[in-house]
Design a protein around this motif. Structure first.
Motif, PDB file in Angstrom:
ATOM      1  N   SER A 210      -5.391  -1.690   8.614  1.00 56.93           N
ATOM      2  CA  SER A 210      -4.221  -2.047   7.811  1.00 56.93           C
ATOM      3  C   SER A 210      -4.573  -2.153   6.333  1.00 56.93           C
ATOM      4  O   SER A 210      -3.809  -1.722   5.467  1.00 56.93           O
ATOM      5  N   ALA A 213      -5.065   1.300   4.978  1.00 54.59           N
ATOM      6  CA  ALA A 213      -3.804   2.035   4.878  1.00 54.59           C
ATOM      7  C   ALA A 213      -2.890   1.467   3.807  1.00 54.59           C
ATOM      8  O   ALA A 213      -1.816   2.020   3.535  1.00 54.59           O
ATOM      9  N   GLY A 214      -3.280   0.368   3.203  1.00 57.13           N
ATOM     10  CA  GLY A 214      -2.469  -0.228   2.153  1.00 57.13           C
ATOM     11  C   GLY A 214      -1.330  -1.068   2.664  1.00 57.13           C
ATOM     12  O   GLY A 214      -0.435  -1.430   1.895  1.00 57.13           O
ATOM     13  N   THR A 215      -1.335  -1.380   3.942  1.00 57.76           N
ATOM     14  CA  THR A 215      -0.239  -2.186   4.508  1.00 57.76           C
ATOM     15  C   THR A 215      -0.635  -3.646   4.683  1.00 57.76           C
ATOM     16  O   THR A 215       0.114  -4.416   5.278  1.00 57.76           O
ATOM     17  N   ALA A 216      -1.788  -4.022   4.158  1.00 56.12           N
ATOM     18  CA  ALA A 216      -2.258  -5.396   4.321  1.00 56.12           C
ATOM     19  C   ALA A 216      -1.285  -6.438   3.785  1.00 56.12           C
ATOM     20  O   ALA A 216      -1.117  -7.500   4.390  1.00 56.12           O
ATOM     21  N   ASN A 218       1.713  -6.608   4.065  1.00 55.23           N
ATOM     22  CA  ASN A 218       2.765  -6.833   5.060  1.00 55.23           C
ATOM     23  C   ASN A 218       2.253  -7.573   6.290  1.00 55.23           C
ATOM     24  O   ASN A 218       3.002  -7.751   7.258  1.00 55.23           O
ATOM     25  N   LEU A 219       0.992  -7.999   6.257  1.00 59.00           N
ATOM     26  CA  LEU A 219       0.421  -8.685   7.415  1.00 59.00           C
ATOM     27  C   LEU A 219       0.688 -10.186   7.400  1.00 59.00           C
ATOM     28  O   LEU A 219       0.239 -10.898   8.290  1.00 59.00           O
TER      29      LEU A 219
END
Length: 254
Positions: A210, A213-216, A218-219
């Motif tokens: 994550s 992928a640069g979605t951290a 949003n975690l």
């Protein structure tokens, strides 16, 4: 003439033995007295500890029954008695139950204080670190990252029994505070450690993916769930004290 010499030699030996006796008997007597006092003190301490465990187990069981009856006030009073009267194991467990009740009543500062007290009272490393980890998890959303790190980092050392859970919590705290690179490094260490439980290693791999992928960012929604998993795992790993007529159950869920 030989008899006279023998008699003189015998008297000399007798005088020498008497002098030795006068010199060493008090020393030997003192050593024996100290050993007797130490043995009596040990027996007294053992008897006292057994008595404390017996009394604490009764109060502890009463606290568990009160929890089952949905009587948190009665349970808290019983666990307080168990903590006051019990040995280290009962005290640590009873204090953690009291902390769990405080969490249910949304008294988070009181719960953290009780978990800290439990960690200080526990002689068993698993009880100690379990209580310390729960206190840190309660503070993840309110305390500064520096405060959370100060609590978690000692728990991540190689000889600590809950180091994998503490490392995961530390990584999530870093991620939660915008330190994605630091969190990734912590997750990598966690994932590559041979002693990391499989489920934690899998979660670390997902977190690394994550972050990459640069979605951290949003975690955030997963932080609380993972923290709850940490607390549940720490609670499941907590041993039970053996002394007393009633074997206590696991601490209440905070």
């Amino acid at each position: 003439m030989v008899d006279v010499f023998d008699q003189v030699e015998e008297e000399l030996r007798s005088d020498r033995y008497k002098r030795l006796a006068r010199t060493w008997l008090p020393v030997v007597g003192g050593v024996l007295l100290v050993a007797l006092i130490a043995a009596l003190a040990w027996w007294g301490w053992q008897t006292m500890e057994t008595g404390k465990a017996d009394k604490a187990s009764i109060a502890y069981q009463r606290g568990l029954e009160s929890l089952e009856a949905d009587n948190p006030t009665g349970a808290d009073a019983a666990f307080k008695q168990a903590a006051d009267e019990g040995n280290a194991a009962y005290k640590a467990l009873a204090l953690q139950h009291r902390a769990g009740i405080a969490v249910q009543q949304n008294r988070i500062p009181a719960a953290v204080e009780l978990f800290d007290e439990a960690a200080g009272a526990a002689g068993d490393p698993l009880l100690r670190d379990g209580a310390a980890l729960k206190a840190a998890l309660l503070l993840m959303d309110t305390a500064s990252l520096a405060d959370v790190q100060a609590r978690l980092e000692p728990l991540t050392e190689d000889d600590r029994p809950l180091r994998a859970f503490a490392r995961e919590a530390l990584a999530m705290a870093q991620l939660q505070n915008g330190q994605a690179a630091e969190a990734r490094s912590t997750f990598v260490v966690l994932k590559n450690s041979l002693d990391t439980p499989r489920e934690i290693s899998q979660r670390a791999g997902l977190a690394i993916a994550s972050i990459d992928a640069g979605t951290a960012p949003n975690l955030k929604a997963t932080v609380d769930a993972m923290a709850a998993a940490e607390a549940s795992a720490a609670r499941a790993a907590t041993p039970r004290p053996q002394a007393g007529p009633a074997a206590p159950a696991q601490p209440a869920r905070p």
